[in-house]
Design a protein around this motif. Structure first.
Motif, PDB file in Angstrom:
ATOM      1  N   ASP A   1       0.823  -1.210   0.000  1.00  0.00           N
ATOM      2  CA  ASP A   1       0.000   0.000   0.000  1.00  0.00           C
ATOM      3  C   ASP A   1       0.856   1.259   0.000  1.00  0.00           C
ATOM      4  N   GLU A   2       1.962   1.249   0.764  1.00  0.00           N
ATOM      5  CA  GLU A   2       2.824   2.429   0.848  1.00  0.00           C
ATOM      6  C   GLU A   2       3.492   2.718  -0.487  1.00  0.00           C
ATOM      7  N   ARG A   3       3.971   1.676  -1.170  1.00  0.00           N
ATOM      8  CA  ARG A   3       4.622   1.890  -2.466  1.00  0.00           C
ATOM      9  C   ARG A   3       3.611   2.361  -3.505  1.00  0.00           C
ATOM     10  N   TYR A   4       2.407   1.822  -3.454  1.00  0.00           N
ATOM     11  CA  TYR A   4       1.360   2.239  -4.381  1.00  0.00           C
ATOM     12  C   TYR A   4       1.030   3.713  -4.163  1.00  0.00           C
ATOM     13  N   ALA A   5       0.870   4.116  -2.894  1.00  0.00           N
ATOM     14  CA  ALA A   5       0.565   5.515  -2.582  1.00  0.00           C
ATOM     15  C   ALA A   5       1.705   6.425  -3.021  1.00  0.00           C
ATOM     16  N   ALA A   6       2.943   6.021  -2.773  1.00  0.00           N
ATOM     17  CA  ALA A   6       4.093   6.832  -3.173  1.00  0.00           C
ATOM     18  C   ALA A   6       4.157   6.965  -4.691  1.00  0.00           C
ATOM     19  N   LYS A   7       3.829   5.894  -5.390  1.00  0.00           N
ATOM     20  CA  LYS A   7       3.828   5.928  -6.853  1.00  0.00           C
ATOM     21  C   LYS A   7       2.807   6.940  -7.368  1.00  0.00           C
ATOM     22  N   LEU A   8       1.624   6.963  -6.759  1.00  0.00           N
ATOM     23  CA  LEU A   8       0.591   7.906  -7.174  1.00  0.00           C
ATOM     24  C   LEU A   8       0.940   9.336  -6.790  1.00  0.00           C
ATOM     25  N   LYS A   9       1.480   9.517  -5.589  1.00  0.00           N
ATOM     26  CA  LYS A   9       1.775  10.863  -5.102  1.00  0.00           C
ATOM     27  C   LYS A   9       3.031  11.439  -5.752  1.00  0.00           C
ATOM     28  N   GLY A  10       3.862  10.613  -6.338  1.00  0.00           N
ATOM     29  CA  GLY A  10       5.123  11.081  -6.899  1.00  0.00           C
ATOM     30  C   GLY A  10       4.998  11.766  -8.246  1.00  0.00           C
ATOM     31  N   LYS A  11       3.825  11.808  -8.824  1.00  0.00           N
ATOM     32  CA  LYS A  11       3.638  12.440 -10.125  1.00  0.00           C
ATOM     33  C   LYS A  11       3.735  13.959  -9.981  1.00  0.00           C
ATOM     34  N   LYS A  12       4.331  14.588 -11.025  1.00  0.00           N
ATOM     35  CA  LYS A  12       4.470  16.045 -11.004  1.00  0.00           C
ATOM     36  C   LYS A  12       4.114  16.606 -12.372  1.00  0.00           C
ATOM     37  N   GLY A  13       3.867  17.910 -12.389  1.00  0.00           N
ATOM     38  CA  GLY A  13       3.642  18.595 -13.646  1.00  0.00           C
ATOM     39  C   GLY A  13       2.360  18.163 -14.342  1.00  0.00           C
ATOM     40  N   ILE A  14       2.454  18.084 -15.657  1.00  0.00           N
ATOM     41  CA  ILE A  14       1.282  17.792 -16.489  1.00  0.00           C
ATOM     42  C   ILE A  14       0.731  16.391 -16.226  1.00  0.00           C
ATOM     43  N   ARG A  15       1.593  15.423 -15.909  1.00  0.00           N
ATOM     44  CA  ARG A  15       1.156  14.057 -15.613  1.00  0.00           C
ATOM     45  C   ARG A  15       0.246  14.054 -14.397  1.00  0.00           C
ATOM     46  N   ARG A  16       0.580  14.860 -13.388  1.00  0.00           N
ATOM     47  CA  ARG A  16      -0.248  14.944 -12.185  1.00  0.00           C
ATOM     48  C   ARG A  16      -1.626  15.508 -12.532  1.00  0.00           C
ATOM     49  N   ILE A  17      -1.671  16.533 -13.384  1.00  0.00           N
ATOM     50  CA  ILE A  17      -2.938  17.148 -13.782  1.00  0.00           C
ATOM     51  C   ILE A  17      -3.781  16.157 -14.582  1.00  0.00           C
ATOM     52  N   ILE A  18      -3.142  15.429 -15.488  1.00  0.00           N
ATOM     53  CA  ILE A  18      -3.859  14.427 -16.285  1.00  0.00           C
ATOM     54  C   ILE A  18      -4.416  13.331 -15.385  1.00  0.00           C
ATOM     55  N   ASN A  19      -3.594  12.864 -14.436  1.00  0.00           N
ATOM     56  CA  ASN A  19      -4.066  11.833 -13.499  1.00  0.00           C
ATOM     57  C   ASN A  19      -5.241  12.346 -12.662  1.00  0.00           C
TER      58      ASN A  19
END
Length: 134
Positions: free
Chosen positions: A3-21
């Motif tokens: 669960d921690e790695r999954y959350a870190a993977k989701l939270k680690g997005k930045k920039g345009i990828r984060r907005i798209i997600n």
């Protein structure tokens, strides 16, 4: 994956990828609420009719903005209410006083939003068309 790695993977997005997600998560939330919550579906249809009426009736721009705001607010509050109910039910479906208070508060918030919506529509119709229901 933990669960921690999954959350870190989701939270680690930045920039345009984060907005798209984020846009994808929002679409998923809207679709899920519409598919699984009859109250949300009813509000979507009610507010759809009201939004059409906002532009069909002869309201001024300020009145239109206020009525549109109230319609969207009722949908937003219902989404929060749905989220509260899902989180509480995920935690436990057994009867608990705190769970009841959380669900009741979400329901009360929606009731207040709908009273606001009704009052604003009544005031707008009364102001623009002189409808006196009393």
């Amino acid at each position: 994956m933990s669960d921690e790695r999954y959350a870190a993977k989701l939270k680690g997005k930045k920039g345009i990828r984060r907005i798209i997600n984020a846009a994808g998560y929002s679409k998923n939330g809207l679709c899920s609420a519409y598919r699984h919550e009859s109250a949300f579906r009813q509000l979507v249809w009610l507010n759809g009719v009201l939004v059409v009426l906002v532009f069909v009736l002869d309201f001024g721009p300020a009145t239109r903005m206020i009525l549109m705001f109230a319609s969207f607010l009722s949908l937003i509050v219902e989404l929060f209410n749905t989220a509260i109910e899902a989180a509480v039910d995920h935690t436990s479906t057994s009867e608990h006083e705190l769970a009841k208070r959380a669900k009741d508060a979400g329901s009360a918030a929606q009731a207040v939003a709908l009273v606001l919506l009704a009052l604003l529509w009544f005031m707008a119709l009364w102001r623009e068309y002189g409808l006196n229901l009393f």
